[in-house]
Design an enzyme around this catalytic site. Structure first.
Site, PDB file in Angstrom:
ATOM      1  N   LYS A  96       4.917  96.013  40.320  1.00 54.26           N
ATOM      2  CA  LYS A  96       6.102  95.175  39.612  1.00 54.26           C
ATOM      3  C   LYS A  96       6.894  96.160  38.523  1.00 54.26           C
ATOM      4  O   LYS A  96       6.879  95.879  37.232  1.00 54.26           O
ATOM      5  CB  LYS A  96       5.070  94.690  39.032  1.00 54.26           C
ATOM      6  CG  LYS A  96       4.483  93.536  40.277  1.00 54.26           C
ATOM      7  CD  LYS A  96       3.218  92.683  39.421  1.00 54.26           C
ATOM      8  CE  LYS A  96       2.940  91.740  40.574  1.00 54.26           C
ATOM      9  NZ  LYS A  96       1.517  92.124  41.528  1.00 54.26           N
TER      10      LYS A  96
HETATM   11  O1  LIG Z   1       2.291  85.659  42.123  1.00 55.95           O
HETATM   12  C1  LIG Z   1       1.485  87.184  42.059  1.00 55.95           C
HETATM   13  C2  LIG Z   1       1.883  88.302  42.465  1.00 55.95           C
HETATM   14  C3  LIG Z   1       0.942  89.213  42.824  1.00 55.95           C
HETATM   15  N1  LIG Z   1       0.234  88.848  42.799  1.00 55.95           N
HETATM   16  C4  LIG Z   1      -1.028  90.385  43.293  1.00 55.95           C
HETATM   17  O2  LIG Z   1      -1.235  89.528  45.109  1.00 55.95           O
HETATM   18  C5  LIG Z   1      -3.099  89.920  45.294  1.00 55.95           C
HETATM   19  C6  LIG Z   1      -3.821  88.551  45.376  1.00 55.95           C
HETATM   20  O3  LIG Z   1      -4.816  89.626  45.410  1.00 55.95           O
HETATM   21  P1  LIG Z   1      -6.239  87.727  45.736  1.00 55.95           P
HETATM   22  O4  LIG Z   1      -7.437  88.362  45.905  1.00 55.95           O
HETATM   23  O5  LIG Z   1      -6.382  87.400  46.741  1.00 55.95           O
HETATM   24  O6  LIG Z   1      -5.785  86.974  44.765  1.00 55.95           O
HETATM   25  C7  LIG Z   1      -2.947  90.614  43.870  1.00 55.95           C
HETATM   26  O7  LIG Z   1      -2.797  92.088  44.141  1.00 55.95           O
HETATM   27  C8  LIG Z   1      -1.791  90.026  42.963  1.00 55.95           C
HETATM   28  O8  LIG Z   1      -2.466  91.418  41.956  1.00 55.95           O
HETATM   29  C9  LIG Z   1      -0.569  87.500  42.801  1.00 55.95           C
HETATM   30  O9  LIG Z   1      -1.896  87.413  42.869  1.00 55.95           O
HETATM   31  N2  LIG Z   1      -0.069  86.641  42.126  1.00 55.95           N
END
Ligand SMILES: O=c1ccn([C@@H]2O[C@H](COP(=O)(O)O)[C@@H](O)[C@H]2O)c(=O)[nH]1
Length: 273
Positions: A96
């Site tokens: 990001k």
């Molecule tokens: O909008 C967003 C952007 C990035 N993320 C990232 O994706 C993963 C989600 O992890 P989970 O454990 O499956 O919830 C994590 O790295 C977030 O920082 C997001 O969730 N939403």
């Protein structure tokens, strides 16, 4: 990797799954803590157990930066391991980033050249000249945050700018950037009701969709309007897969959880493609 090569992998594996490698030392099996590089060893075990049913891996850079130099070393070893052993798998640095042009170029070099990721996530807030330096890199994708999965997405991203919502402006405007064919977009699975509108603006682009699994988003709901003629989706799950168990069976359990999503994807591909 080109978009076409990614599509070929999706069709071959009948999967558009992306596994998030968000390694928290407090959550992995305790036996790893005795190892020289617990994060890399854990990642290697997860990758070896799942590479045939996933098309992408997405380490979130925060989980590596948090451990300083050791964390960066683990990240570098992870991406080198992937590129050496599973070069067909797509890689995403979820970093990001976003800054003025010359700084953006250095971020792009860090992730595309030094680390050799296929793609990096970028925040659009600083505008065109903060994004275009990433788009100059051939066969690399820049994944722009459009509508994120968190509640705070409603603070700004859905606010009206003229007669449009901000995320719509981001999608629309970014299409005019130089080398915009190298763009993908982040859209949260928790915002499934927005996919119809999003596909009107970017019908052909790939969308990286986090929020399935731990955040409760639905794969089926996302696919209803998000799926396009090339699939066009990378569905990410991190915690829901890699922390399915913290026992000795963690890798098998991670595979089982990944397989549940992959089987659902196989069915969707069969019905929609
Ligand atoms: O909008 C967003 C952007 C990035 N993320 C990232 O994706 C993963 C989600 O992890 P989970 O454990 O499956 O919830 C994590 O790295 C977030 O920082 C997001 O969730 N939403």
């Amino acid at each position: 990797m080109t978009t076409q090569q990614l599509v070929e992998q999706i069709v071959k594996k009948k999967s558009f799954l992306c596994i998030g490698l968000d390694v928290d030392l407090a959550k992995i099996p305790a036996t790893f803590l005795q190892e020289e590089d617990p994060i890399f060893s854990f990642n290697k075990a997860i990758i070896d157990a799942t590479h045939d049913i996933t098309v992408a891996y997405k380490p979130n850079i925060a989980f590596y930066e948090a451990y300083g130099l050791k964390g960066w070393t683990s990240l570098k070893k992870t991406i080198d391991y992937l590129n050496a052993n599973y070069p067909e798998v797509y890689t995403i640095a979820d970093a990001k980033r976003g800054d003025i042009g010359n700084t953006a170029t250095m971020y792009a070099k860090a992730f595309f050249e030094d680390m050799a990721f296929d793609s990096v996530t970028v925040a659009p807030y600083m505008g065109k000249d903060s994004v275009e330096p990433f788009l100059e890199f051939e066969n690399k994708h820049t994944i722009l945050l459009a509508l994120t999965s968190n509640k705070g997405a409603f603070d700004y991203q859905t606010q009206k700018v003229g007669d449009k919502e901000l995320y719509q402006v981001v999608l629309e405007t970014s299409k005019s950037y130089k080398n915009s064919e190298n763009l993908m977009y982040v859209v949260g699975a928790t915002k499934a009701e927005y996919f119809k509108e999003i596909r009107k603006i970017v019908p052909d682009s790939f969308l990286l969709v986090p929020g399935v699994g731990a955040q409760g988003g639905s794969l089926k709901d996302v696919c209803e309007f998000g799926f396009n003629s090339q699939v066009g989706l990378l569905i990410n799950s991190s915690r829901g897969i890699i922390y399915a168990s913290n026992g000795t069976d963690f890798a098998e359990r991670a595979r089982e959880e990944a397989l549940v999503l992959q089987k659902e994807m196989e069915e969707i591909i069969k019905n929609k493609l």
